[in-house]
Design an enzyme around this catalytic site. Structure first.
Site, PDB file in Angstrom:
ATOM      1  N   HIS A   1       7.240 -27.615  -1.456  1.00  0.00           N
ATOM      2  CA  HIS A   1       7.131 -28.203  -1.994  1.00  0.00           C
ATOM      3  C   HIS A   1       6.353 -27.817  -3.200  1.00  0.00           C
ATOM      4  O   HIS A   1       5.030 -28.434  -3.246  1.00  0.00           O
ATOM      5  CB  HIS A   1       6.955 -29.308  -1.143  1.00  0.00           C
ATOM      6  CG  HIS A   1       7.603 -29.867   0.118  1.00  0.00           C
ATOM      7  ND1 HIS A   1       8.444 -31.269  -0.939  1.00  0.00           N
ATOM      8  CD2 HIS A   1       8.554 -29.138   1.187  1.00  0.00           C
ATOM      9  CE1 HIS A   1       9.000 -31.205   0.618  1.00  0.00           C
ATOM     10  NE2 HIS A   1       9.429 -30.181   0.994  1.00  0.00           N
TER      11      HIS A   1
ATOM     12  N   LYS B   1     -14.042   0.885  -3.433  1.00  0.00           N
ATOM     13  CA  LYS B   1     -15.000   1.062  -2.944  1.00  0.00           C
ATOM     14  C   LYS B   1     -16.238   1.896  -3.182  1.00  0.00           C
ATOM     15  O   LYS B   1     -17.526   2.026  -3.628  1.00  0.00           O
ATOM     16  CB  LYS B   1     -14.633   2.336  -1.169  1.00  0.00           C
ATOM     17  CG  LYS B   1     -13.782   1.498  -0.835  1.00  0.00           C
ATOM     18  CD  LYS B   1     -13.175   2.351   0.236  1.00  0.00           C
ATOM     19  CE  LYS B   1     -12.110   1.983   1.137  1.00  0.00           C
ATOM     20  NZ  LYS B   1     -11.880   2.585   2.294  1.00  0.00           N
TER      21      LYS B   1
ATOM     22  N   GLU C   1       0.338  -1.186   0.093  1.00  0.00           N
ATOM     23  CA  GLU C   1      -0.140   0.219   0.306  1.00  0.00           C
ATOM     24  C   GLU C   1       0.571   1.262   0.355  1.00  0.00           C
ATOM     25  O   GLU C   1       0.195   2.143  -0.500  1.00  0.00           O
ATOM     26  CB  GLU C   1      -0.962   0.063   0.874  1.00  0.00           C
ATOM     27  CG  GLU C   1      -2.313   0.644   0.836  1.00  0.00           C
ATOM     28  CD  GLU C   1      -3.066   0.319   2.451  1.00  0.00           C
ATOM     29  OE1 GLU C   1      -4.436  -0.500   1.822  1.00  0.00           O
ATOM     30  OE2 GLU C   1      -3.002   1.065   3.464  1.00  0.00           O
TER      31      GLU C   1
HETATM   32  O1  PA5 Z   1      -3.333   1.503   5.934  1.00  0.00           O
HETATM   33  C1  PA5 Z   1      -5.035   1.597   5.640  1.00  0.00           C
HETATM   34  O2  PA5 Z   1      -4.942   3.257   6.037  1.00  0.00           O
HETATM   35  C2  PA5 Z   1      -5.616   0.657   5.155  1.00  0.00           C
HETATM   36  O3  PA5 Z   1      -5.834  -0.540   5.200  1.00  0.00           O
HETATM   37  C3  PA5 Z   1      -7.105   1.220   7.209  1.00  0.00           C
HETATM   38  O4  PA5 Z   1      -5.864   0.583   8.311  1.00  0.00           O
HETATM   39  C4  PA5 Z   1      -8.115   0.233   6.254  1.00  0.00           C
HETATM   40  O5  PA5 Z   1      -8.972   0.430   5.249  1.00  0.00           O
HETATM   41  C5  PA5 Z   1      -9.483   0.444   7.729  1.00  0.00           C
HETATM   42  O6  PA5 Z   1      -9.640   1.418   7.569  1.00  0.00           O
HETATM   43  P1  PA5 Z   1     -10.121   2.263   9.574  1.00  0.00           P
HETATM   44  O7  PA5 Z   1      -9.244   2.124  10.365  1.00  0.00           O
HETATM   45  O8  PA5 Z   1     -10.392   3.973   9.095  1.00  0.00           O
HETATM   46  O9  PA5 Z   1     -11.562   1.294   9.295  1.00  0.00           O
END
Ligand code: PA5
Length: 424
Positions: A300, A414, A279
Protein backbone atom coordinates in the site's frame (compact mmCIF):
# COMPACT_ATOMS: atom_id res chain seq x y z
CA UNK A 1 13.42 -29.15 8.10
CA UNK A 2 14.26 -27.31 4.93
CA UNK A 3 14.86 -24.17 2.98
CA UNK A 4 13.57 -24.24 -0.59
CA UNK A 5 14.09 -22.00 -3.60
CA UNK A 6 11.28 -21.47 -6.10
CA UNK A 7 12.30 -19.97 -9.44
CA UNK A 8 9.00 -20.28 -11.38
CA UNK A 9 8.67 -16.55 -11.91
CA UNK A 10 12.06 -16.17 -13.58
CA UNK A 11 10.75 -17.65 -16.84
CA UNK A 12 11.73 -15.50 -19.85
CA UNK A 13 14.17 -13.56 -17.63
CA UNK A 14 16.73 -16.27 -16.77
CA UNK A 15 17.20 -19.23 -19.12
CA UNK A 16 18.74 -22.61 -18.39
CA UNK A 17 21.55 -21.81 -20.83
CA UNK A 18 22.34 -18.59 -18.97
CA UNK A 19 22.39 -20.51 -15.69
CA UNK A 20 24.57 -23.29 -17.11
CA UNK A 21 27.08 -20.78 -18.45
CA UNK A 22 27.90 -20.04 -14.80
CA UNK A 23 28.54 -23.68 -13.82
CA UNK A 24 32.33 -23.45 -14.31
CA UNK A 25 32.74 -19.95 -12.75
CA UNK A 26 30.72 -21.18 -9.75
CA UNK A 27 33.03 -24.17 -9.31
CA UNK A 28 36.02 -21.82 -9.43
CA UNK A 29 34.36 -19.51 -6.89
CA UNK A 30 33.65 -22.49 -4.61
CA UNK A 31 37.28 -23.64 -4.85
CA UNK A 32 38.47 -20.13 -4.04
CA UNK A 33 36.22 -20.02 -0.97
CA UNK A 34 37.09 -23.50 0.26
CA UNK A 35 40.81 -23.39 -0.54
CA UNK A 36 41.25 -19.74 0.45
CA UNK A 37 42.71 -18.83 -2.92
CA UNK A 38 40.48 -15.88 -3.87
CA UNK A 39 40.31 -12.20 -2.99
CA UNK A 40 39.87 -11.54 0.74
CA UNK A 41 41.13 -15.03 1.65
CA UNK A 42 42.17 -13.84 5.13
CA UNK A 43 38.48 -13.47 6.02
CA UNK A 44 37.13 -16.89 5.16
CA UNK A 45 36.91 -18.28 8.68
CA UNK A 46 33.10 -18.28 8.35
CA UNK A 47 33.13 -20.98 5.62
CA UNK A 48 33.82 -23.84 8.05
CA UNK A 49 32.88 -22.00 11.22
CA UNK A 50 29.74 -24.13 11.80
CA UNK A 51 31.71 -27.39 12.03
CA UNK A 52 34.57 -25.61 13.83
CA UNK A 53 32.32 -24.17 16.55
CA UNK A 54 33.05 -26.23 19.66
CA UNK A 55 30.04 -27.83 21.36
CA UNK A 56 31.78 -26.93 24.63
CA UNK A 57 31.50 -23.21 23.78
CA UNK A 58 27.79 -23.63 23.06
CA UNK A 59 27.31 -25.38 26.41
CA UNK A 60 29.38 -22.74 28.24
CA UNK A 61 27.40 -19.86 26.73
CA UNK A 62 24.05 -21.56 27.37
CA UNK A 63 25.07 -21.86 31.05
CA UNK A 64 26.17 -18.20 31.06
CA UNK A 65 22.75 -17.29 29.66
CA UNK A 66 20.95 -19.15 32.47
CA UNK A 67 23.13 -17.43 35.09
CA UNK A 68 22.54 -13.96 33.60
CA UNK A 69 18.78 -14.41 33.29
CA UNK A 70 18.61 -15.31 36.98
CA UNK A 71 20.07 -11.99 38.09
CA UNK A 72 18.96 -9.64 35.29
CA UNK A 73 15.67 -8.04 34.33
CA UNK A 74 17.10 -6.64 31.09
CA UNK A 75 20.04 -7.14 28.76
CA UNK A 76 21.71 -4.25 26.99
CA UNK A 77 23.54 -5.17 23.81
CA UNK A 78 26.01 -2.52 22.63
CA UNK A 79 27.29 -2.71 19.04
CA UNK A 80 26.78 -1.61 15.45
CA UNK A 81 26.77 -3.15 11.94
CA UNK A 82 27.93 -6.75 12.09
CA UNK A 83 28.10 -6.42 15.88
CA UNK A 84 24.39 -5.55 16.07
CA UNK A 85 22.24 -6.62 13.13
CA UNK A 86 22.55 -10.40 13.43
CA UNK A 87 21.57 -10.29 17.09
CA UNK A 88 18.49 -8.15 16.53
CA UNK A 89 17.57 -10.03 13.37
CA UNK A 90 17.64 -13.39 15.18
CA UNK A 91 15.75 -12.20 18.25
CA UNK A 92 13.04 -10.45 16.24
CA UNK A 93 12.73 -13.42 13.86
CA UNK A 94 12.24 -15.83 16.76
CA UNK A 95 9.90 -13.43 18.48
CA UNK A 96 10.09 -15.44 21.69
CA UNK A 97 10.20 -13.92 25.09
CA UNK A 98 12.59 -15.38 27.63
CA UNK A 99 11.19 -12.85 30.10
CA UNK A 100 14.37 -10.77 29.88
CA UNK A 101 14.05 -8.03 27.25
CA UNK A 102 17.03 -6.99 25.15
CA UNK A 103 17.73 -3.28 24.54
CA UNK A 104 20.14 -2.11 21.84
CA UNK A 105 22.68 0.67 22.21
CA UNK A 106 25.69 1.85 20.24
CA UNK A 107 24.03 1.48 16.82
CA UNK A 108 23.20 5.18 16.59
CA UNK A 109 24.02 8.37 18.48
CA UNK A 110 20.47 9.50 19.17
CA UNK A 111 20.12 10.98 22.64
CA UNK A 112 16.49 9.78 22.83
CA UNK A 113 17.59 6.13 22.58
CA UNK A 114 20.42 6.60 25.07
CA UNK A 115 18.15 8.36 27.57
CA UNK A 116 15.82 5.36 27.41
CA UNK A 117 18.70 2.94 28.05
CA UNK A 118 19.91 5.00 31.03
CA UNK A 119 16.41 4.81 32.53
CA UNK A 120 16.47 1.03 32.11
CA UNK A 121 19.82 0.86 33.97
CA UNK A 122 18.41 3.09 36.73
CA UNK A 123 15.25 1.05 37.24
CA UNK A 124 16.22 -2.55 36.49
CA UNK A 125 18.95 -5.02 37.22
CA UNK A 126 20.80 -5.30 33.94
CA UNK A 127 23.64 -7.13 32.23
CA UNK A 128 25.53 -5.30 29.50
CA UNK A 129 27.22 -7.07 26.61
CA UNK A 130 29.47 -4.77 24.62
CA UNK A 131 30.54 -6.03 21.22
CA UNK A 132 33.17 -4.58 18.90
CA UNK A 133 35.61 -6.56 16.77
CA UNK A 134 37.95 -3.62 16.27
CA UNK A 135 37.23 -2.30 19.74
CA UNK A 136 37.56 1.22 18.36
CA UNK A 137 34.25 1.95 16.57
CA UNK A 138 32.91 5.38 17.52
CA UNK A 139 29.23 4.60 18.13
CA UNK A 140 29.62 1.64 20.53
CA UNK A 141 32.72 3.18 22.17
CA UNK A 142 30.87 6.41 23.01
CA UNK A 143 27.75 4.50 24.07
CA UNK A 144 29.80 2.23 26.33
CA UNK A 145 31.49 5.22 27.99
CA UNK A 146 28.06 6.51 29.00
CA UNK A 147 26.67 3.10 29.97
CA UNK A 148 29.81 2.06 31.87
CA UNK A 149 29.59 5.18 34.04
CA UNK A 150 25.89 4.52 34.76
CA UNK A 151 26.74 0.93 35.70
CA UNK A 152 29.59 2.08 38.00
CA UNK A 153 27.23 4.44 39.79
CA UNK A 154 24.84 1.57 40.45
CA UNK A 155 26.96 -1.53 41.07
CA UNK A 156 30.01 -2.51 43.12
CA UNK A 157 33.16 -3.50 41.22
CA UNK A 158 32.52 -7.17 42.08
CA UNK A 159 29.01 -6.90 40.55
CA UNK A 160 30.37 -5.08 37.49
CA UNK A 161 32.65 -8.04 36.77
CA UNK A 162 29.52 -10.18 36.51
CA UNK A 163 27.31 -7.67 34.75
CA UNK A 164 29.59 -6.39 32.00
CA UNK A 165 30.64 -8.83 29.29
CA UNK A 166 32.94 -7.83 26.42
CA UNK A 167 33.11 -9.50 23.01
CA UNK A 168 36.14 -8.33 21.06
CA UNK A 169 39.50 -9.17 19.52
CA UNK A 170 41.87 -11.42 21.44
CA UNK A 171 44.66 -8.82 21.59
CA UNK A 172 43.92 -5.54 19.77
CA UNK A 173 41.69 -2.55 20.41
CA UNK A 174 40.55 -0.34 23.25
CA UNK A 175 37.76 -2.70 24.31
CA UNK A 176 40.28 -5.51 24.85
CA UNK A 177 42.35 -3.17 27.02
CA UNK A 178 39.28 -2.14 29.03
CA UNK A 179 38.15 -5.76 29.52
CA UNK A 180 41.61 -6.83 30.70
CA UNK A 181 42.12 -3.82 32.96
CA UNK A 182 38.70 -4.00 34.62
CA UNK A 183 38.56 -7.80 34.75
CA UNK A 184 35.31 -7.95 32.78
CA UNK A 185 34.36 -11.32 31.35
CA UNK A 186 35.32 -11.44 27.69
CA UNK A 187 34.85 -13.60 24.61
CA UNK A 188 37.00 -13.57 21.48
CA UNK A 189 35.99 -12.79 17.90
CA UNK A 190 38.20 -14.78 15.50
CA UNK A 191 40.52 -12.69 13.32
CA UNK A 192 39.46 -14.39 10.11
CA UNK A 193 35.71 -13.67 10.36
CA UNK A 194 34.56 -10.20 9.24
CA UNK A 195 31.86 -8.27 11.09
CA UNK A 196 28.94 -9.03 8.76
CA UNK A 197 29.80 -12.76 8.77
CA UNK A 198 30.18 -12.94 12.55
CA UNK A 199 26.74 -13.86 13.88
CA UNK A 200 27.92 -17.42 14.59
CA UNK A 201 30.94 -16.21 16.60
CA UNK A 202 30.56 -14.92 20.20
CA UNK A 203 29.30 -11.68 18.56
CA UNK A 204 25.95 -13.40 18.09
CA UNK A 205 26.22 -16.42 20.35
CA UNK A 206 26.83 -14.50 23.60
CA UNK A 207 23.86 -12.09 23.44
CA UNK A 208 21.59 -14.75 21.93
CA UNK A 209 22.46 -17.17 24.74
CA UNK A 210 21.83 -14.40 27.28
CA UNK A 211 18.42 -13.80 25.71
CA UNK A 212 17.54 -17.48 26.04
CA UNK A 213 17.80 -18.53 22.37
CA UNK A 214 18.41 -22.23 21.75
CA UNK A 215 21.92 -21.61 20.42
CA UNK A 216 22.52 -25.36 20.04
CA UNK A 217 19.74 -25.53 17.41
CA UNK A 218 21.06 -22.27 15.88
CA UNK A 219 24.52 -23.84 15.43
CA UNK A 220 22.94 -27.03 14.06
CA UNK A 221 21.14 -24.95 11.44
CA UNK A 222 24.44 -23.41 10.39
CA UNK A 223 25.99 -26.88 10.23
CA UNK A 224 23.15 -28.12 8.02
CA UNK A 225 23.78 -25.12 5.74
CA UNK A 226 27.53 -25.76 5.63
CA UNK A 227 26.87 -29.34 4.52
CA UNK A 228 24.03 -28.68 2.08
CA UNK A 229 25.59 -25.67 0.36
CA UNK A 230 28.96 -27.34 -0.23
CA UNK A 231 27.58 -29.34 -3.16
CA UNK A 232 29.54 -28.13 -6.23
CA UNK A 233 26.70 -29.16 -8.56
CA UNK A 234 24.87 -25.95 -9.47
CA UNK A 235 21.68 -27.88 -10.25
CA UNK A 236 21.62 -29.31 -6.73
CA UNK A 237 22.75 -26.27 -4.76
CA UNK A 238 19.98 -23.71 -4.11
CA UNK A 239 22.46 -21.27 -2.59
CA UNK A 240 24.66 -21.27 -5.70
CA UNK A 241 21.57 -20.97 -7.90
CA UNK A 242 20.57 -17.86 -5.95
CA UNK A 243 24.06 -16.39 -6.51
CA UNK A 244 23.91 -17.12 -10.26
CA UNK A 245 20.37 -15.82 -10.73
CA UNK A 246 21.40 -12.51 -9.15
CA UNK A 247 24.34 -12.20 -11.52
CA UNK A 248 22.32 -13.11 -14.63
CA UNK A 249 19.67 -10.52 -13.72
CA UNK A 250 22.27 -7.87 -12.82
CA UNK A 251 23.85 -8.22 -16.25
CA UNK A 252 20.41 -7.51 -17.73
CA UNK A 253 20.10 -4.22 -15.86
CA UNK A 254 18.25 -5.50 -12.78
CA UNK A 255 20.42 -3.60 -10.35
CA UNK A 256 18.03 -3.53 -7.36
CA UNK A 257 17.09 -6.62 -5.36
CA UNK A 258 13.98 -6.18 -3.29
CA UNK A 259 13.79 -8.66 -0.42
CA UNK A 260 10.08 -8.92 0.35
CA UNK A 261 8.35 -10.82 3.10
CA UNK A 262 4.78 -11.21 4.23
CA UNK A 263 6.10 -11.83 7.76
CA UNK A 264 7.05 -8.78 9.86
CA UNK A 265 9.37 -10.84 12.08
CA UNK A 266 11.63 -11.02 9.02
CA UNK A 267 12.15 -7.24 8.88
CA UNK A 268 15.51 -7.32 10.67
CA UNK A 269 16.60 -10.42 8.77
CA UNK A 270 16.27 -8.15 5.73
CA UNK A 271 18.34 -5.48 7.50
CA UNK A 272 21.05 -8.07 8.25
CA UNK A 273 20.91 -9.28 4.61
CA UNK A 274 21.18 -5.68 3.34
CA UNK A 275 24.41 -5.18 5.25
CA UNK A 276 25.79 -8.53 4.12
CA UNK A 277 25.05 -7.96 0.44
CA UNK A 278 25.48 -4.17 0.28
CA UNK A 279 28.82 -4.10 2.07
CA UNK A 280 30.11 -7.22 0.31
CA UNK A 281 29.21 -6.34 -3.27
CA UNK A 282 28.87 -2.56 -3.48
CA UNK A 283 32.36 -1.58 -4.56
CA UNK A 284 34.40 -0.58 -7.57
CA UNK A 285 31.34 0.98 -9.21
CA UNK A 286 29.51 -2.38 -9.10
CA UNK A 287 26.84 -4.04 -6.98
CA UNK A 288 23.15 -4.82 -6.71
CA UNK A 289 21.37 -2.37 -4.40
CA UNK A 290 19.71 -4.42 -1.62
CA UNK A 291 16.33 -3.08 -0.53
CA UNK A 292 13.44 -4.56 1.42
CA UNK A 293 9.70 -4.40 1.97
CA UNK A 294 7.36 -5.95 4.50
CA UNK A 295 4.09 -6.95 2.90
CA UNK A 296 1.23 -6.68 2.62
CA UNK A 297 1.87 -3.39 4.52
CA UNK A 298 4.21 -1.98 1.86
CA UNK A 299 1.99 -3.05 -1.02
CA UNK A 300 0.00 0.00 0.00
CA UNK A 301 3.05 2.26 -0.29
CA UNK A 302 5.68 0.62 -2.53
CA UNK A 303 3.23 -1.56 -4.45
CA UNK A 304 2.74 0.95 -7.26
CA UNK A 305 6.48 1.28 -7.92
CA UNK A 306 7.00 -2.47 -7.77
CA UNK A 307 4.18 -3.11 -10.23
CA UNK A 308 4.71 -0.26 -12.62
CA UNK A 309 7.89 1.74 -11.99
CA UNK A 310 11.30 1.56 -13.65
CA UNK A 311 12.00 -2.08 -14.57
CA UNK A 312 15.42 -2.31 -12.95
CA UNK A 313 14.26 -4.44 -10.01
CA UNK A 314 14.02 -8.11 -9.18
CA UNK A 315 12.30 -9.41 -6.10
CA UNK A 316 13.22 -12.15 -3.64
CA UNK A 317 10.36 -13.28 -1.42
CA UNK A 318 11.23 -14.73 1.96
CA UNK A 319 8.36 -16.93 3.10
CA UNK A 320 7.61 -19.12 6.11
CA UNK A 321 5.68 -22.31 5.46
CA UNK A 322 4.38 -23.28 8.88
CA UNK A 323 3.57 -20.38 11.18
CA UNK A 324 3.22 -20.89 14.90
CA UNK A 325 0.00 -19.02 15.58
CA UNK A 326 -3.40 -19.94 14.23
CA UNK A 327 -6.09 -17.26 13.88
CA UNK A 328 -9.41 -18.20 12.32
CA UNK A 329 -11.46 -15.58 10.44
CA UNK A 330 -15.04 -15.35 11.75
CA UNK A 331 -18.22 -15.48 9.70
CA UNK A 332 -20.67 -12.56 9.91
CA UNK A 333 -24.44 -12.90 9.41
CA UNK A 334 -24.71 -9.64 7.41
CA UNK A 335 -21.49 -10.17 5.39
CA UNK A 336 -21.39 -6.39 4.85
CA UNK A 337 -17.75 -6.43 3.69
CA UNK A 338 -18.35 -9.53 1.52
CA UNK A 339 -15.52 -11.40 3.19
CA UNK A 340 -17.53 -14.44 4.28
CA UNK A 341 -15.66 -16.06 1.37
CA UNK A 342 -12.71 -16.47 3.77
CA UNK A 343 -14.72 -17.21 6.93
CA UNK A 344 -13.32 -20.24 8.71
CA UNK A 345 -9.96 -19.88 6.94
CA UNK A 346 -6.80 -19.19 8.86
CA UNK A 347 -5.41 -15.65 8.57
CA UNK A 348 -2.10 -17.10 7.36
CA UNK A 349 -3.92 -18.77 4.45
CA UNK A 350 -5.12 -15.32 3.36
CA UNK A 351 -1.58 -13.97 3.81
CA UNK A 352 -0.25 -16.71 1.54
CA UNK A 353 -2.88 -15.95 -1.13
CA UNK A 354 -1.66 -12.34 -1.00
CA UNK A 355 1.88 -13.62 -1.62
CA UNK A 356 0.74 -15.76 -4.57
CA UNK A 357 -1.19 -12.86 -6.08
CA UNK A 358 1.74 -10.45 -5.58
CA UNK A 359 4.43 -12.68 -7.07
CA UNK A 360 2.19 -13.34 -10.08
CA UNK A 361 1.22 -9.68 -10.55
CA UNK A 362 4.79 -8.40 -10.18
CA UNK A 363 6.01 -10.99 -12.70
CA UNK A 364 3.34 -9.87 -15.16
CA UNK A 365 4.41 -6.30 -14.48
CA UNK A 366 7.99 -7.13 -15.52
CA UNK A 367 9.58 -7.92 -12.16
CA UNK A 368 11.27 -11.33 -12.18
CA UNK A 369 10.99 -12.93 -8.78
CA UNK A 370 12.12 -15.92 -6.79
CA UNK A 371 11.06 -17.26 -3.41
CA UNK A 372 13.06 -18.63 -0.53
CA UNK A 373 10.80 -20.57 1.85
CA UNK A 374 11.68 -21.67 5.36
CA UNK A 375 9.82 -24.58 6.89
CA UNK A 376 9.35 -22.59 10.08
CA UNK A 377 10.66 -19.64 12.06
CA UNK A 378 12.91 -21.36 14.57
CA UNK A 379 16.56 -21.15 15.66
CA UNK A 380 17.59 -24.01 13.36
CA UNK A 381 16.14 -22.43 10.21
CA UNK A 382 17.51 -18.95 10.84
CA UNK A 383 20.97 -20.50 11.33
CA UNK A 384 20.67 -22.37 8.03
CA UNK A 385 19.34 -19.27 6.26
CA UNK A 386 22.25 -17.14 7.50
CA UNK A 387 24.70 -19.66 6.09
CA UNK A 388 22.72 -19.75 2.81
CA UNK A 389 23.10 -15.99 2.46
CA UNK A 390 26.76 -15.93 3.60
CA UNK A 391 27.81 -18.59 1.11
CA UNK A 392 25.54 -16.97 -1.48
CA UNK A 393 27.30 -13.62 -1.21
CA UNK A 394 30.74 -15.22 -1.26
CA UNK A 395 29.90 -16.94 -4.57
CA UNK A 396 27.92 -14.01 -5.96
CA UNK A 397 30.66 -11.49 -5.11
CA UNK A 398 33.32 -13.57 -6.84
CA UNK A 399 31.06 -13.95 -9.92
CA UNK A 400 30.63 -10.18 -9.91
CA UNK A 401 34.40 -9.70 -9.81
CA UNK A 402 34.72 -7.96 -6.44
CA UNK A 403 36.36 -8.84 -3.14
CA UNK A 404 33.25 -9.60 -1.04
CA UNK A 405 35.20 -9.56 2.22
CA UNK A 406 36.49 -6.00 2.52
CA UNK A 407 34.71 -2.68 3.05
CA UNK A 408 37.13 0.12 2.12
CA UNK A 409 34.24 2.52 1.47
CA UNK A 410 33.05 2.71 5.07
CA UNK A 411 36.27 4.45 6.12
CA UNK A 412 35.56 7.66 4.17
CA UNK A 413 32.97 9.16 6.52
CA UNK A 414 34.96 8.04 9.57
CA UNK A 415 38.05 9.98 8.51
CA UNK A 416 36.02 13.15 8.00
CA UNK A 417 34.16 12.65 11.28
CA UNK A 418 37.38 12.12 13.26
CA UNK A 419 38.65 15.47 11.92
CA UNK A 420 35.43 17.13 13.08
CA UNK A 421 35.67 15.40 16.49
CA UNK A 422 39.33 16.30 16.90
CA UNK A 423 40.16 12.58 17.43
CA UNK A 424 43.88 11.76 17.26
O1 PA5 B 1 30.87 -5.64 8.60
C1 PA5 B 1 31.60 -4.88 9.20
O2 PA5 B 1 32.82 -5.07 9.27
C2 PA5 B 1 31.06 -3.67 9.93
O3 PA5 B 1 29.71 -3.48 9.73
C3 PA5 B 1 31.32 -3.81 11.41
O4 PA5 B 1 30.66 -4.93 11.90
C4 PA5 B 1 30.88 -2.56 12.17
O5 PA5 B 1 31.49 -1.42 11.63
C5 PA5 B 1 31.23 -2.69 13.64
O6 PA5 B 1 32.59 -2.91 13.78
P1 PA5 B 1 33.22 -3.35 15.16
O7 PA5 B 1 32.67 -4.66 15.53
O8 PA5 B 1 34.68 -3.39 14.90
O9 PA5 B 1 32.85 -2.28 16.18
Amino acid sequence: MAITLNTGYLKNFVSNDEMNAFAAPVQKAQQDLHNKTGAGHDFLGWVNLPSNTPDALVAELSALGREVRENSEAIISVGIGGSYLGIRSTLEFLGGDSGVPVYYAGHNMATSDMARILKVIEKKNVTVVVISKSGTTTEPAVAFRIIDLAMRRKYSSAELKKRIICVTDEKKGALRQIADKEGYRSYIIPDDVGGRFSVLTPVGLVPLALAGVDIKAFVEGFRAGEKEYANPDLLKNACYQYAVIRNVLYRKGKCIEMMASFYPNVQYVCEWWKQLYGESEGKGGKGIFPASTILSTDLHSMGQLMQDGMRNIFETFLMIDNVLDRVSIPSQAEDTDKFNCVAGKDLDWVNKQAYKATSDAHYEGGVPNLTITLDKADAFHIGQLYYFFEKGVGISGYLLGVNPFDQPGVEAYKKKMFVLLGKK
